[in-house]
Design a protein around this motif. Structure first.
Motif, mmCIF file in Angstrom:
data_model
loop_
_atom_site.group_PDB
_atom_site.id
_atom_site.type_symbol
_atom_site.label_atom_id
_atom_site.label_comp_id
_atom_site.label_asym_id
_atom_site.label_seq_id
_atom_site.Cartn_x
_atom_site.Cartn_y
_atom_site.Cartn_z
ATOM 1 N N HIS A 3 22.471 -6.751 23.459
ATOM 2 C CA HIS A 3 24.087 -6.302 22.838
ATOM 3 C C HIS A 3 24.968 -6.965 22.903
ATOM 4 O O HIS A 3 25.735 -6.999 23.560
ATOM 5 C CB HIS A 3 24.311 -4.659 22.898
ATOM 6 C CG HIS A 3 22.570 -4.028 22.955
ATOM 7 N ND1 HIS A 3 22.671 -3.361 21.539
ATOM 8 C CD2 HIS A 3 21.458 -3.493 23.686
ATOM 9 C CE1 HIS A 3 21.578 -2.554 22.397
ATOM 10 N NE2 HIS A 3 20.575 -2.993 23.269
ATOM 11 N N GLU A 159 26.958 3.223 24.584
ATOM 12 C CA GLU A 159 25.792 4.757 25.115
ATOM 13 C C GLU A 159 26.216 4.112 23.206
ATOM 14 O O GLU A 159 24.946 4.341 22.903
ATOM 15 C CB GLU A 159 27.450 5.026 25.114
ATOM 16 C CG GLU A 159 27.054 6.707 24.901
ATOM 17 C CD GLU A 159 28.647 7.741 25.117
ATOM 18 O OE1 GLU A 159 28.888 6.892 25.905
ATOM 19 O OE2 GLU A 159 28.385 8.556 24.637
ATOM 20 N N GLY A 162 23.259 2.219 22.897
ATOM 21 C CA GLY A 162 21.511 3.068 22.965
ATOM 22 C C GLY A 162 20.934 1.962 24.140
ATOM 23 O O GLY A 162 19.565 1.767 24.186
ATOM 24 N N ALA A 163 21.797 0.935 25.145
ATOM 25 C CA ALA A 163 21.564 -0.108 25.272
ATOM 26 C C ALA A 163 20.774 0.565 26.977
ATOM 27 O O ALA A 163 21.888 1.427 27.270
ATOM 28 C CB ALA A 163 22.735 -0.761 26.161
ATOM 29 N N GLY A 164 19.925 0.588 27.533
ATOM 30 C CA GLY A 164 19.379 0.861 28.632
ATOM 31 C C GLY A 164 19.471 -0.042 29.454
ATOM 32 O O GLY A 164 20.357 -1.102 29.059
ATOM 33 N N PRO A 165 19.519 0.245 30.848
ATOM 34 C CA PRO A 165 19.160 -0.542 32.164
ATOM 35 C C PRO A 165 18.946 -1.982 32.058
ATOM 36 O O PRO A 165 18.791 -3.257 32.397
ATOM 37 C CB PRO A 165 17.863 0.175 33.259
ATOM 38 C CG PRO A 165 18.461 1.637 33.124
ATOM 39 C CD PRO A 165 17.854 1.409 30.746
ATOM 40 N N ALA A 166 17.033 -2.228 31.172
ATOM 41 C CA ALA A 166 16.896 -3.147 30.604
ATOM 42 C C ALA A 166 17.384 -4.067 29.898
ATOM 43 O O ALA A 166 17.064 -5.571 30.135
ATOM 44 C CB ALA A 166 15.405 -2.788 30.344
ATOM 45 N N ASP A 167 18.223 -3.343 29.318
ATOM 46 C CA ASP A 167 19.543 -4.849 28.385
ATOM 47 C C ASP A 167 20.310 -4.811 29.582
ATOM 48 O O ASP A 167 20.507 -4.918 29.865
ATOM 49 C CB ASP A 167 19.283 -3.428 27.678
ATOM 50 C CG ASP A 167 18.079 -3.123 26.530
ATOM 51 O OD1 ASP A 167 17.443 -3.233 26.552
ATOM 52 O OD2 ASP A 167 18.370 -1.519 25.799
ATOM 53 N N THR A 168 20.988 -6.211 28.289
ATOM 54 C CA THR A 168 21.811 -6.452 28.549
ATOM 55 C C THR A 168 23.375 -6.962 27.563
ATOM 56 O O THR A 168 21.994 -6.574 26.063
ATOM 57 C CB THR A 168 21.778 -8.343 28.617
ATOM 58 O OG1 THR A 168 20.438 -7.956 29.755
ATOM 59 C CG2 THR A 168 22.695 -9.152 29.582
#
Ligand SMILES: [Mg+2]
Length: 227
Positions: A3, A159, A162-168
């Motif tokens: 992202h 937020e 929708g970036a999660g822990p696996a995303d950068t």
């Protein structure tokens, strides 16, 4: 997913002082204050924080309830008019459209903005720069209207992405404020020298990499995130 969160002023465009002139015109019309933006540094800061400082300096008080919002609404009308004229000082930074296009074409990439502009200001600047189609400003991004504190609005952009822990998350910006906010949310930070702060200042603040022009992002992305 990667992202990207782009700062606007000094990173994608330069407004050539149009923001300060528009705000000064509003302060003149509404409060009779001349040169309201003189001596006020806007780079990397949020619209509400800038308006607050202008009130303190020019009027010796904080804005009352709703007053800052009213000034910003009038400012947006003035800004839209200024950037829509043939004398507009807005400049798109070299390679901005091509860079956004190249990144957006990659399936693992999502683009949004993280800017001190209020959402309406971001919309006006990107629209007049021809860059608005690259972003969904209604549903994504972080803005000066989310918070006067940059780290908070960047967190809001993360937020909304929708970036999660696996995303950068990669923050791209031209000032130490962008770098500090990126670090505060644990994002990768790309500093760019087309705006306010020089490379050594961005590096010293903790930018992961510093580039001199936007097109350098494309090979950097390919090298950093190669599968
Ligand atoms: Mg900037």
């Amino acid at each position: 997913m990667i992202h990207y969160l782009f700062d606007i002023d000094g990173t994608l465009v330069r407004a050539g002082g149009a923001g300060a002139r528009s705000l000064a015109a509003v302060m003149m019309t509404r409060y009779g204050v001349a040169d309201a933006c003189r001596g006020i540094s806007a780079a990397g800061r949020t619209d509400p924080a800038i308006v607050h400082e202008i009130f303190e300096k020019a009027l010796g008080r904080a804005p009352a309830e709703g007053e800052s919002e009213a000034v910003i609404a009038a400012y947006l009308e003035e800004l839209d008019r200024a950037l829509g004229t043939s004398g507009s000082t807005l400049r798109v930074l070299p390679g901005a459209a091509d860079t956004l296009h190249a990144l957006a074409a990659r399936p693992e990439v999502r683009l949004a903005v993280a800017t001190g502009n209020v959402r309406g200001g971001a919309r006006i600047k990107l629209h007049h720069a021809g860059l608005a189609p690259h972003f969904d400003l209604d549903r994504t991004g972080g803005y000066g209207c989310d918070s006067a504190v940059r780290a908070v609005l960047v967190a809001r952009a993360v937020e909304r992405a929708g970036a999660g822990p696996a995303d950068t998350v990669v923050v791209v910006g031209d000032t130490v404020h962008d770098v500090n906010a990126a670090r505060a949310v644990g994002a990768v930070c790309v500093g760019i020298t087309t705006g306010s702060d020089p490379a050594e200042v961005l590096s010293a603040a903790g930018a992961d990499v510093v580039i001199d022009e936007l097109p350098a992002l494309v090979p950097w992305h390919a090298a950093r995130f190669a599968a």
